[in-house]
Design a protein around this motif. Structure first.
Motif, PDB file in Angstrom:
ATOM      1  N   MET A  88      73.709  27.264 -50.636  1.00  0.00           N
ATOM      2  CA  MET A  88      72.800  28.290 -50.403  1.00  0.00           C
ATOM      3  C   MET A  88      71.474  28.317 -51.284  1.00  0.00           C
ATOM      4  O   MET A  88      71.607  28.423 -52.205  1.00  0.00           O
ATOM      5  N   GLU A  89      70.682  28.532 -50.708  1.00  0.00           N
ATOM      6  CA  GLU A  89      69.240  28.514 -51.610  1.00  0.00           C
ATOM      7  C   GLU A  89      68.928  30.042 -51.793  1.00  0.00           C
ATOM      8  O   GLU A  89      69.251  31.039 -51.021  1.00  0.00           O
ATOM      9  N   LEU A  90      68.195  30.086 -52.721  1.00  0.00           N
ATOM     10  CA  LEU A  90      67.834  31.618 -53.530  1.00  0.00           C
ATOM     11  C   LEU A  90      66.939  32.239 -52.124  1.00  0.00           C
ATOM     12  O   LEU A  90      67.728  33.447 -52.080  1.00  0.00           O
ATOM     13  N   GLY A  91      66.270  31.919 -51.521  1.00  0.00           N
ATOM     14  CA  GLY A  91      65.623  32.448 -50.410  1.00  0.00           C
ATOM     15  C   GLY A  91      66.682  33.049 -49.546  1.00  0.00           C
ATOM     16  O   GLY A  91      66.521  34.166 -48.978  1.00  0.00           O
ATOM     17  N   LYS A  92      67.592  32.183 -48.839  1.00  0.00           N
ATOM     18  CA  LYS A  92      68.440  32.671 -48.105  1.00  0.00           C
ATOM     19  C   LYS A  92      69.208  33.609 -48.415  1.00  0.00           C
ATOM     20  O   LYS A  92      69.714  34.647 -47.626  1.00  0.00           O
ATOM     21  N   ASN A  93      69.625  33.738 -49.776  1.00  0.00           N
ATOM     22  CA  ASN A  93      70.634  34.894 -50.350  1.00  0.00           C
ATOM     23  C   ASN A  93      69.861  35.996 -50.466  1.00  0.00           C
ATOM     24  O   ASN A  93      70.400  37.114 -50.333  1.00  0.00           O
ATOM     25  N   LEU A  94      68.469  36.029 -50.882  1.00  0.00           N
ATOM     26  CA  LEU A  94      67.850  37.150 -50.933  1.00  0.00           C
ATOM     27  C   LEU A  94      67.553  37.881 -49.730  1.00  0.00           C
ATOM     28  O   LEU A  94      67.481  39.124 -49.529  1.00  0.00           O
ATOM     29  N   GLU A  95      67.331  36.794 -48.727  1.00  0.00           N
ATOM     30  CA  GLU A  95      67.078  37.499 -47.161  1.00  0.00           C
ATOM     31  C   GLU A  95      68.578  38.095 -46.782  1.00  0.00           C
ATOM     32  O   GLU A  95      68.277  39.245 -46.143  1.00  0.00           O
ATOM     33  N   GLU A 120      61.992  34.542 -49.703  1.00  0.00           N
ATOM     34  CA  GLU A 120      63.052  34.042 -48.637  1.00  0.00           C
ATOM     35  C   GLU A 120      62.783  32.971 -48.246  1.00  0.00           C
ATOM     36  O   GLU A 120      64.142  32.169 -47.687  1.00  0.00           O
ATOM     37  N   ARG A 121      61.688  32.291 -48.237  1.00  0.00           N
ATOM     38  CA  ARG A 121      61.604  30.998 -47.336  1.00  0.00           C
ATOM     39  C   ARG A 121      61.274  29.871 -48.565  1.00  0.00           C
ATOM     40  O   ARG A 121      61.277  28.546 -48.106  1.00  0.00           O
ATOM     41  N   ASP A 122      61.659  30.308 -49.906  1.00  0.00           N
ATOM     42  CA  ASP A 122      61.953  29.254 -51.057  1.00  0.00           C
ATOM     43  C   ASP A 122      60.379  28.519 -51.125  1.00  0.00           C
ATOM     44  O   ASP A 122      60.340  27.486 -51.590  1.00  0.00           O
ATOM     45  N   VAL A 123      59.130  29.185 -50.693  1.00  0.00           N
ATOM     46  CA  VAL A 123      58.115  28.796 -50.834  1.00  0.00           C
ATOM     47  C   VAL A 123      57.435  29.024 -52.323  1.00  0.00           C
ATOM     48  O   VAL A 123      56.994  28.348 -52.969  1.00  0.00           O
ATOM     49  N   GLN A 137      74.693  36.400 -60.466  1.00  0.00           N
ATOM     50  CA  GLN A 137      75.492  36.202 -59.223  1.00  0.00           C
ATOM     51  C   GLN A 137      74.391  36.035 -58.256  1.00  0.00           C
ATOM     52  O   GLN A 137      74.620  35.327 -57.297  1.00  0.00           O
ATOM     53  N   LEU A 138      73.132  36.505 -58.223  1.00  0.00           N
ATOM     54  CA  LEU A 138      72.171  36.304 -57.407  1.00  0.00           C
ATOM     55  C   LEU A 138      71.625  34.686 -57.388  1.00  0.00           C
ATOM     56  O   LEU A 138      71.518  34.191 -56.357  1.00  0.00           O
ATOM     57  N   LEU A 139      71.751  34.199 -58.750  1.00  0.00           N
ATOM     58  CA  LEU A 139      71.235  32.890 -58.905  1.00  0.00           C
ATOM     59  C   LEU A 139      72.525  32.110 -58.566  1.00  0.00           C
ATOM     60  O   LEU A 139      71.908  30.936 -57.881  1.00  0.00           O
ATOM     61  N   ASN A 140      73.652  32.422 -59.023  1.00  0.00           N
ATOM     62  CA  ASN A 140      74.693  31.368 -58.695  1.00  0.00           C
ATOM     63  C   ASN A 140      74.892  31.227 -57.108  1.00  0.00           C
ATOM     64  O   ASN A 140      75.421  30.349 -56.872  1.00  0.00           O
ATOM     65  N   HIS A 141      74.728  32.436 -56.329  1.00  0.00           N
ATOM     66  CA  HIS A 141      74.814  32.093 -54.991  1.00  0.00           C
ATOM     67  C   HIS A 141      73.949  31.126 -54.497  1.00  0.00           C
ATOM     68  O   HIS A 141      74.027  30.545 -53.275  1.00  0.00           O
ATOM     69  N   ALA A 142      72.811  31.106 -55.137  1.00  0.00           N
ATOM     70  CA  ALA A 142      71.860  29.989 -54.584  1.00  0.00           C
ATOM     71  C   ALA A 142      72.030  28.558 -55.077  1.00  0.00           C
ATOM     72  O   ALA A 142      71.677  27.839 -54.450  1.00  0.00           O
ATOM     73  N   MET A 143      73.092  28.355 -55.739  1.00  0.00           N
ATOM     74  CA  MET A 143      73.515  27.041 -56.039  1.00  0.00           C
ATOM     75  C   MET A 143      74.504  26.225 -55.299  1.00  0.00           C
ATOM     76  O   MET A 143      75.216  26.934 -54.406  1.00  0.00           O
TER      77      MET A 143
END
Length: 66
Positions: free
Chosen positions: A1-8, A36-39, A60-66
């Motif tokens: 999952m990418e950071l943007g998607k996790n933030l959303e 949220e769109r990883d722009v 956790q926020l960053l690890n979810h993005a990996m």
């Protein structure tokens, strides 16, 4: 999952709009949209605020993005 998607997903789980998050963090709604769109990516201070807002550690926020 990418950071943007996790933030959303975190934002939506708290039923916040992008505008509400932007107002809380003192950034524009477009900035939240870009994250949220990883722009673009939040700076460290914003990541800390987001982790507090969503009750999740920065790690956790960053690890979810990996």
């Amino acid at each position: 999952m990418e950071l943007g998607k996790n933030l959303e997903e975190e934002r939506e789980s708290y039923h916040f709009t992008q505008k509400e998050v932007a107002d809380i963090l003192h950034v524009s709604r477009q900035t939240v949209s870009n994250w949220e769109r990883d722009v673009s990516y939040p700076d460290l201070e914003s990541l800390v605020y987001l982790s507090d807002l969503y009750h999740i550690s920065v790690d956790q926020l960053l690890n979810h993005a990996m």
